[in-house]
Motif scaffolding. Structure first.
Motif, PDB file in Angstrom:
ATOM      1  N   LEU A  55       0.821  -1.209   0.000  1.00 13.66           N
ATOM      2  CA  LEU A  55       0.000   0.000   0.000  1.00 13.66           C
ATOM      3  C   LEU A  55       0.853   1.257   0.000  1.00 13.66           C
ATOM      4  O   LEU A  55       0.519   2.257  -0.655  1.00 13.66           O
ATOM      5  N   LEU A  56       1.952   1.223   0.738  1.00 18.78           N
ATOM      6  CA  LEU A  56       2.838   2.386   0.793  1.00 18.78           C
ATOM      7  C   LEU A  56       3.427   2.682  -0.572  1.00 18.78           C
ATOM      8  O   LEU A  56       3.477   3.838  -1.016  1.00 18.78           O
ATOM      9  N   VAL A  57       3.862   1.646  -1.248  1.00 15.29           N
ATOM     10  CA  VAL A  57       4.431   1.833  -2.583  1.00 15.29           C
ATOM     11  C   VAL A  57       3.379   2.390  -3.536  1.00 15.29           C
ATOM     12  O   VAL A  57       3.634   3.326  -4.306  1.00 15.29           O
ATOM     13  N   LEU A  58       2.181   1.815  -3.468  1.00 13.25           N
ATOM     14  CA  LEU A  58       1.105   2.312  -4.311  1.00 13.25           C
ATOM     15  C   LEU A  58       0.745   3.757  -3.972  1.00 13.25           C
ATOM     16  O   LEU A  58       0.441   4.580  -4.853  1.00 13.25           O
ATOM     17  N   GLY A  59       0.774   4.106  -2.653  1.00 16.08           N
ATOM     18  CA  GLY A  59       0.474   5.477  -2.229  1.00 16.08           C
ATOM     19  C   GLY A  59       1.485   6.477  -2.750  1.00 16.08           C
ATOM     20  O   GLY A  59       1.136   7.577  -3.188  1.00 16.08           O
ATOM     21  N   VAL A  60       2.767   6.074  -2.703  1.00 14.65           N
ATOM     22  CA  VAL A  60       3.805   6.965  -3.215  1.00 14.65           C
ATOM     23  C   VAL A  60       3.619   7.191  -4.706  1.00 14.65           C
ATOM     24  O   VAL A  60       3.752   8.314  -5.210  1.00 14.65           O
ATOM     25  N   ILE A  61       3.308   6.121  -5.404  1.00 16.77           N
ATOM     26  CA  ILE A  61       3.089   6.258  -6.850  1.00 16.77           C
ATOM     27  C   ILE A  61       1.895   7.166  -7.125  1.00 16.77           C
ATOM     28  O   ILE A  61       1.942   8.065  -7.980  1.00 16.77           O
ATOM     29  N   ALA A  62       0.796   6.960  -6.350  1.00 14.67           N
ATOM     30  CA  ALA A  62      -0.399   7.783  -6.548  1.00 14.67           C
ATOM     31  C   ALA A  62      -0.120   9.250  -6.214  1.00 14.67           C
ATOM     32  O   ALA A  62      -0.595  10.162  -6.904  1.00 14.67           O
ATOM     33  N   ALA A  63       0.643   9.487  -5.121  1.00 17.35           N
ATOM     34  CA  ALA A  63       0.967  10.863  -4.746  1.00 17.35           C
ATOM     35  C   ALA A  63       1.792  11.542  -5.830  1.00 17.35           C
ATOM     36  O   ALA A  63       1.591  12.719  -6.145  1.00 17.35           O
ATOM     37  N   GLY A  64       2.732  10.805  -6.398  1.00 18.39           N
ATOM     38  CA  GLY A  64       3.544  11.365  -7.469  1.00 18.39           C
ATOM     39  C   GLY A  64       2.707  11.741  -8.671  1.00 18.39           C
ATOM     40  O   GLY A  64       2.885  12.821  -9.268  1.00 18.39           O
ATOM     41  N   VAL A  65       1.760  10.848  -9.009  1.00 16.48           N
ATOM     42  CA  VAL A  65       0.870  11.137 -10.129  1.00 16.48           C
ATOM     43  C   VAL A  65       0.006  12.359  -9.821  1.00 16.48           C
ATOM     44  O   VAL A  65      -0.201  13.240 -10.667  1.00 16.48           O
ATOM     45  N   LEU A  66      -0.514  12.427  -8.574  1.00 18.15           N
ATOM     46  CA  LEU A  66      -1.363  13.552  -8.187  1.00 18.15           C
ATOM     47  C   LEU A  66      -0.593  14.872  -8.200  1.00 18.15           C
ATOM     48  O   LEU A  66      -1.106  15.897  -8.677  1.00 18.15           O
ATOM     49  N   LEU A  67       0.636  14.845  -7.692  1.00 19.76           N
ATOM     50  CA  LEU A  67       1.448  16.062  -7.691  1.00 19.76           C
ATOM     51  C   LEU A  67       1.759  16.516  -9.118  1.00 19.76           C
ATOM     52  O   LEU A  67       1.739  17.713  -9.417  1.00 19.76           O
ATOM     53  N   TYR A  68       2.057  15.561  -9.954  1.00 19.80           N
ATOM     54  CA  TYR A  68       2.353  15.908 -11.350  1.00 19.80           C
ATOM     55  C   TYR A  68       1.128  16.525 -12.014  1.00 19.80           C
ATOM     56  O   TYR A  68       1.221  17.542 -12.707  1.00 19.80           O
ATOM     57  N   TRP A  69      -0.029  15.933 -11.769  1.00 22.47           N
ATOM     58  CA  TRP A  69      -1.267  16.471 -12.344  1.00 22.47           C
ATOM     59  C   TRP A  69      -1.597  17.831 -11.734  1.00 22.47           C
ATOM     60  O   TRP A  69      -1.968  18.777 -12.431  1.00 22.47           O
ATOM     61  N   GLY A  70      -1.457  17.939 -10.390  1.00 15.97           N
ATOM     62  CA  GLY A  70      -1.770  19.196  -9.719  1.00 15.97           C
ATOM     63  C   GLY A  70      -0.867  20.332 -10.166  1.00 15.97           C
ATOM     64  O   GLY A  70      -1.314  21.467 -10.335  1.00 15.97           O
TER      65      GLY A  70
END
Length: 434
Positions: A55-70
């Motif tokens: 879950l942590l790995v998936l969260g980091v990936i999701a956060a990176g995607v969200l930051l890039y989009w944001g």
């Protein structure tokens, strides 16, 4: 080996002989026996830890995607199609500012789910949430959220201006401040006369009125310090306050910049000869104080009424300024023209004619009366409120007759009748005290 082992081996050999392997099976490698299963792999704690790491790995990936989009949303052009003026009130928090910007259409999110949180997140990511400034901003068309943030941080708000003409009293200045709808706050009290510098001042919407007064006081103090340091050292002043006092009189006597040094020289020459200044603006200030205007023409009764400021009755300078002079008037008194003139009268065209003797002055008065009569005949007579009064003396009068009393007149009559305020009443020299 024991007999049981031998029997097993013999049995295997017999089965092999009875069931021989095919050539393919003979060539295929034998399958390795299965590894023994670890008991720890079946431990619930290990299972949970593995899940958390996943879950942590998936969260980091999701956060990176969200930051890039944001970041892309934060920096892309905004929805404005034309310049928009928006007021950000004082003491507005980040959420309130985001609400205002979204309501005004300055920012938007592509999905209602996110609303203004893209702007809030971007500002927090850049750690600027505590630096956004209130004010009135003109956001250009297409400005991005990041551009909006930069404008609010820099405080590049719309600047308004308020102008104070030279010669206003402090009360008139406060009245003008109170009448300005873009300023806020009450003024605690009217500043002392002659402590404010009339100029044009810039401010943002919502600025305090007291802030403008503080700027005017500081500007006056700086100007006076500079002008006093560069003054003519022969001036008969005990301190800067007297320079301001005379400058306020000069300011009220003439509105022409090129005349101020000449008018200043007249008053300084009169002070040097112990002659009363006899300036009409001092009469008005003595009667109405900071109100600034009498609301009617000066009468003989006004001139005859003694007040601490009426320079027809007091010797020397009045006790203080009668207005707030501008820089030019201060400089004119600090460095006056080098003349011997003691009189001046209106020339009929907005300026003045100066004279060193009373006889010359009376001739100038006669010329002024001729101009005024011509104007009156043509229906163009005007009112000049800045000219010193003068009274006609006999044609053969000379300087020795200067102290003669003015002709008697009804105290309620205007000084001349030809106009509401007759600038032909003489600036009479006074005899030197014995």
């Amino acid at each position: 080996m024991d007999d049981r082992q031998d029997a097993n081996d013999t049995s295997d050999e017999v089965r092999t002989r009875l069931n021989p392997k095919s050539p393919r099976e003979a060539l295929a490698p034998e399958q390795a026996p299965p590894l023994p299963r670890s008991r720890s792999a079946r431990n619930p704690i290990v299972v949970v830890m593995n899940g958390l790491v996943t879950l942590l790995v998936l969260g980091v990936i999701a956060a990176g995607v969200l930051l890039y989009w944001g970041k892309g949303e934060f920096e892309k052009p905004g929805p404005l199609t034309a310049e928009k003026v928006v007021v950000i009130p004082a003491d507005s928090g980040l959420a309130r500012i985001a609400d205002i910007l979204e309501t005004e259409g300055v920012i938007e999110s592509p999905y209602d789910l996110f609303g203004h949180y893209v702007f809030i997140g971007g500002v927090r990511a850049y750690q600027q949430q505590g630096r956004l400034k209130a004010g009135e901003y003109a956001f250009p068309a297409g400005i991005s959220m990041r551009g909006v943030m930069n404008m609010l941080v820099s405080g590049k708000a719309i600047l308004h201006q308020i102008t104070f003409p030279e010669g206003l009293t402090s009360r008139q200045i406060v009245d003008r401040l109170n009448a300005n709808e873009f300023l806020t706050g009450a003024v605690a009290g009217v500043p002392d006369e002659g402590t404010l510098l009339p100029e044009t001042y810039s401010f943002t919407r919502g600025a305090a009125r007291s802030q403008i007064l503080d700027q005017m006081k500081s500007a006056h103090a700086r100007a006076l310090e500079e002008i006093w340091a560069g003054r003519d050292k022969d001036l008969p002043f005990d301190g800067p306050h007297q320079l301001v006092t005379l400058a306020s009189i000069v300011e009220k006597e003439t509105g022409k910049a090129d005349e101020r040094p000449h008018v200043a020289s007249v008053f300084l020459n009169r002070l040097e000869r112990n002659m009363r200044l006899q300036s009409d603006p001092t009469i008005i200030y003595g009667l109405v104080g900071g109100a600034g205007t009498l609301g009617r023409p000066i009468t003989r009764a006004d001139i005859d009424k003694p007040t601490p400021y009426n320079t027809y009755h007091v010797n020397g300078l009045p006790p203080g300024p009668i207005a707030n002079p501008g820089r030019a008037a201060l400089e004119a008194v600090a460095n006056p023209s080098n003349t011997k003139d003691l009189y001046f009268v209106a020339d009929g065209s907005g300026g003045h004619i100066f004279a060193a003797s009373l006889a010359e002055h009376n001739r100038n008065v006669a010329k002024w009366r001729k101009v005024e009569r011509a104007k009156a005949a043509a229906g163009k007579a005007d009112v000049d409120t800045k000219d010193p009064d003068a009274v006609d003396l006999p044609p053969d009068a000379d300087d020795d007759d200067a102290a003669a009393p003015a002709p008697k007149a009804d105290p309620n009559d205007l000084l001349d009748g030809a106009k509401p305020r007759d600038p032909a009443l003489p600036v009479l020299p006074q005899p030197k005290p014995e």
